[in-house]
Design an enzyme around this catalytic site. Structure first.
Site, short mmCIF file in Angstrom:
data_model
loop_
_atom_site.label_atom_id
_atom_site.label_comp_id
_atom_site.label_asym_id
_atom_site.label_seq_id
_atom_site.Cartn_x
_atom_site.Cartn_y
_atom_site.Cartn_z
N PRO A 95 0.90 -1.10 0.03
CA PRO A 95 0.17 -0.10 -0.18
C PRO A 95 0.80 1.16 0.16
O PRO A 95 2.12 1.32 0.38
CB PRO A 95 -0.74 -0.02 1.39
N CYS A 96 0.28 2.28 -0.44
CA CYS A 96 0.97 3.61 -0.36
C CYS A 96 0.25 4.72 0.24
O CYS A 96 0.68 6.03 -0.26
CB CYS A 96 1.22 4.00 -1.98
N GLN A 97 -0.26 4.55 1.11
CA GLN A 97 -1.17 5.65 1.96
C GLN A 97 -0.23 6.70 2.39
O GLN A 97 -0.66 7.89 2.60
CB GLN A 97 -2.03 5.06 3.04
N PHE A 99 2.72 7.59 1.11
CA PHE A 99 3.50 8.30 0.25
C PHE A 99 2.73 9.85 0.17
O PHE A 99 1.58 9.81 -0.08
CB PHE A 99 3.56 7.79 -0.92
#
Length: 341
Positions: A95-97, A99
């Site tokens: 996941p990239c929450q 970033f």
């Protein structure tokens, strides 16, 4: 990079011969979900997933129902890398929450714990290669600084990273699904990687045109929200689907539904006739899961597992390219012993 050296003479003639005789690369799958990526690896016939981890209990049971892998259900942050078997390949979509546009250091943001867990396991296990998958927005976050930071992070751990934005629709998956595919190859064996050329398209009729009308209990019957009605949700039989989402309420319309009518900006309505979403079985077929594959859990959970998955057909095409790349790289590396510190 880790303190330990990578000694290339461990890639000996026996190892190359093992692969040439049809033995498969062993895989550890992180954030495995129901196993879409691993289904594709399995279908490519060059890989065997022997370990899988996910935090979702239903997804773990689904994975275990079709695979002989050791499936460990739980938080990856609580799993010691020593408890994961030695493997040739590690996979995982993170996941990239956390970033943001604040700069490349955000790749190590505390909110990006799952990215750090993937990186931790890869550094500890030092596989030949790893496969990652993420949303296309990863490429533009922070004006590209986030992606650059990821490249630098894996480089420090001994890997060259290759990445490309692909549309699953170009590889036999009947939906528009843009995703960033990341391939990391250990520097001491890396001879380059080229992403596969498109293999062709299939439309919705080709995949679900002959499926029987589903049981109403297999179709999400939730009310259509203002968000749902803010855009067109229907593609026709001779087209590919919109992206299959993980949220049941957002699943798009079956081609037999009447066309939607645009009323205003971000406002649509249904045409006259029977309107319904894809059933979970139809969504699974569009994702290219095998016919008849069962998913554990209630209806919402089934849609979630299907929508979160990497389409097996896309994974299969990528896996075939990676397999031939690694076989060639190991043959060359076996001729030139070296040590990377």
């Amino acid at each position: 990079m880790s303190n330990k050296s990578i000694i290339n003479n461990s890639i000996n003639s026996y190892e190359v011969k093992r692969m040439e005789q049809g033995k498969k690369f062993k895989v550890a799958s992180l954030f495995a979900g129901a196993g879409g990526l691993d289904k594709g690896l399995d279908q490519s016939e060059g890989f065997e997933t022997i370990y899988a981890n996910d935090i979702d209990k239903d997804a773990c049971q689904t994975f275990a129902s079709w695979s002989d892998a050791e499936v460990v259900c739980g938080n990856i942050k609580k799993i010691d890398a020593d408890d994961i078997p030695d493997v040739d390949i590690v996979t995982g979509g993170f996941p990239c929450q956390g970033f943001s546009a604040a700069g490349p250091r955000k790749v190590l943001d505390v909110r990006n714990e799952l990215y750090k867990e993937l990186s931790r396991v890869i550094e500890a296990k030092q596989p030949y290669a790893f496969i990652g998958e993420n949303v296309k927005g990863l490429l533009t976050l922070g004006n590209g600084d986030i992606m650059n930071a990821i490249v630098e992070d894996f480089s420090s751990k001994g890997y060259n990273l290759y990445y490309q934005l692909l549309n699953a629709a170009d590889y036999g998956v009947p939906q528009d699904r843009w995703r960033v595919i990341l391939i990391g190859i250990r520097k001491d064996i890396d001879k380059g990687f080229t992403f596969p050329e498109p293999t062709g398209r299939r439309d919705l009729y080709d995949v679900i045109g002959n499926m029987p009308e589903p049981n109403p209990n297999d179709v999400c019957q939730a009310p259509y929200s203002p968000r749902y009605m803010s855009r067109n949700r229907k593609r026709n039989w001779d087209e590919v689907s919109y992206t299959i989402p993980a949220m049941a309420k957002q699943v798009t319309l079956h081609p037999s539904s009447p066309d939607m009518i645009k009323l205003d900006k971000d406002l649509w309505e249904f045409g006259e006739g029977v309107t319904r979403r894809f059933s979970w079985q139809e969504a699974a077929a569009i994702q290219t899961f095998p016919e008849g594959m069962e998913f554990v859990g209630d209806l919402v959970s089934k849609y979630k597992q299907i929508g979160n998955a990497v389409p097996p057909k896309l994974a299969e095409v990528i896996a075939r390219e990676l397999y031939s790349t690694l076989i060639d790289a190991l043959k060359v590396s076996n001729k030139h012993t070296k040590v990377v510190v």
